[in-house]
Design an enzyme around this catalytic site. Structure first.
Site: not given
Length: 544
Positions: A114, A134
């Protein structure tokens, strides 16, 4: 500035930030998040920096969250604050008016990916792996990756990466649009520097506007994505599945926070403490206050304002409460305090707190004045206009009064900005002198009025250093605070993050209330930060 977990350096006009936890592949913990945030802010605010490169030390760019330091024992509020700082790193990169290049190698996973996606251009070394682990560890994507990834590679591919935890290599990342270029590992740094220099050789102003316009068109609703990601962390009790408890049955009801609007400083109308308009003209036009009222017409207009008309205007704008402050610059300070008390008692709901003023040039014992006014008439703070007395806020003649205020547990407000007189220096009001006072009175709540302009960076630094220092933005149109290049950039960055709990909305009743409120709501701040600036911070400080 030195950091524990990042290396910040400048090569000519290019800033380079290197994530520096190589033993754990630059995995992200709380300290790295804070250090990276501060380094980004430093680059954003440094006028000498034209471009930025972010990279990682050792064998990887960033391997995502450091699961060995996962905040298992943190409560949800602490986790949310960590997520907030993490998200602010992306905000800074997206809003920075300079090109940001990510030089990526080894691994760019989870939040590390990110961070790379938040850059304007990504250059990857051959063999770099990208992925989102995740869902494999029961975590949520919390740094706007749920918006950035689909925008770059398409929603189908983004879901595939996120759902399956499959990693892609640099070649596929380039094919899909996740990175701009793939180069041999030994050419990564050279290519990144050549790229940023090529960009910064062009017009900085043009790049600034082009980046802003492109980001607005593509990312304009990214704040909603941040809020959704943070909401899910809040709702389910943590970042990782199993560490928290489901909180659906515990969700708090926020009671109209944005509806609580507190003007932290309005001043007493002239006609409420000056005998008549002719006396007002003599006071203003024949004194150093000419800079504030240069003509008889202006003085007459000031004199037309009454306490009643002021309260009606606040009501019309939805201002729930205000702090009425006696602000001495000329005339009899006693009459000013008397008028403040009289108005506050007439409109107790509108002015639940009211501050007296002192004049250190008088023979009166100001310590006794403060104690008497607080104990006998209920004043709950003291306003200082030290420039009007040709004194600095750290003048030792004021220290007994500060000591009494600290003893009584009441805040002080201090003019901390330019003054418009022509016979005394603006230097009397520099925020650096508040730093001296805060050092000597660590338990004294101090509010710097007017936000410190033109020394906003100095005001921000003092507030960051001292937890007992607040920044009030009275008499400044919020639209200028949000306009880059006006000197307010540090407040917009830090007031939206580290100092969000210590910025106070105020008008000084110099700008129409409705205009100020509308302009503040339009600022590029997080919604919850707007609520804090407009009232929640003041409510907490005032005990409302």
């Amino acid at each position: 500035m030195q950091f524990e977990t990042v290396i910040y350096e400048k090569v000519d006009d290019i800033a380079i930030i290197r994530l520096n936890r190589p033993k754990v592949l630059n995995a992200i913990n709380v300290q790295l998040t804070r250090d990276f945030h501060q380094a980004l802010a430093e680059a954003a605010l440094d006028a000498a920096v034209k471009g930025l490169i972010i990279k990682g030390e050792g064998r990887a760019f960033c391997a995502g969250d450091d699961l060995s330091e996962s905040p298992q024992n943190m409560n949800v509020e602490d986790i949310l604050r960590h997520v907030e700082v993490l998200q602010d790193t992306t905000r800074i990169m997206l809003n920075m008016e300079k090109p940001v290049i990510a030089a990526v190698h080894g691994y760019a996973l989870g939040a590390g990916c990110e961070w790379a996606m938040s850059a304007d251009i990504r250059i990857a070394a051959e063999g770099t792996k990208f992925g989102f682990p995740e869902t494999n560890v029961g975590a949520g994507i919390t740094n706007c990756g749920t918006k950035l990834l689909p925008l770059l590679i398409g929603i189908g591919r983004a879901k595939w990466m996120a759902f399956t935890n499959e990693r892609i290599d640099a070649v596929k990342a380039e094919q899909w649009g996740l990175v701009n270029f793939v180069v041999p590992a030994d050419k990564l740094d050279e290519t990144a520097m050549a790229m940023v220099k090529k960009i910064t050789a062009n017009s900085s102003l043009s790049i600034k506007f082009t980046k802003r316009q492109m980001n607005f068109g593509v990312y304009q609703d990214y704040e909603q994505q941040f809020e959704l990601e943070a909401h899910d962390v809040d709702r389910y009790g943590g970042i990782h599945e199993g560490q928290g408890r489901a909180r659906q049955d515990q969700e708090k009801v926020i009671v109209g926070a944005i509806e609580m609007i507190i003007d932290f400083r309005v001043t007493v109308p002239v006609r409420e403490w000056v005998g008549d308009v002719e006396e007002a003209k003599r006071l203003f036009l024949n004194s150093f206050m000419r800079g504030y009222a240069e003509s008889a017409y202006e003085v007459s207009a000031m004199y037309d304002v009454t306490a009643e008309s002021m309260v009606k205007a606040m009501d019309a704008a939805g201002v729930t409460h205000a702090v009425l402050q006696a602000e001495w610059a000329l005339g009899d300070y006693r009459k000013l305090n008397d008028a403040t008390y009289r108005i506050a008692k007439k409109y107790p709901k509108k002015f639940p707190r009211y501050y007296l003023t002192v004049n250190a040039l008088e023979d009166d014992d100001m310590v006794k004045v403060v104690e008497r006014e607080v104990r006998e008439r209920g004043f709950s703070g003291v306003n200082f206009q030290t420039w009007a007395q040709r004194m600095y806020p750290n003048d030792r003649r004021l220290y007994p009064v500060y000591a009494k205020c600290q003893e009584l547990g009441i805040p002080v407000t201090i003019h901390s900005s330019i003054n418009f007189t022509i016979d005394r220096s603006i230097d009397f009001s520099r925020p650096i002198y508040i730093d001296h006072v805060a050092c000597d009175f660590p338990d004294l709540k101090i509010v710097g009025n007017h936000g410190g302009w033109p020394w906003v960076s100095e005001m921000v630094a003092v507030a960051w250093k001292h937890k007992n220092v607040y920044i009030e933005i009275g008499a400044v149109a919020p639209k200028y605070i949000g306009t880059p290049g006006t000197g307010w950039d540090p407040l917009m960055i830090y007031g939206n993050s580290l100092l969000q709990d210590r910025v106070l909305f105020a008008t000084d009743d110099m700008i129409p209330w409705q205009r100020c409120i509308d302009e503040l709501k339009a600022l590029p701040l997080k919604d919850k930060v707007k609520e804090k600036w407009l009232g929640l911070n003041a409510a907490r400080l005032l005990g409302l």
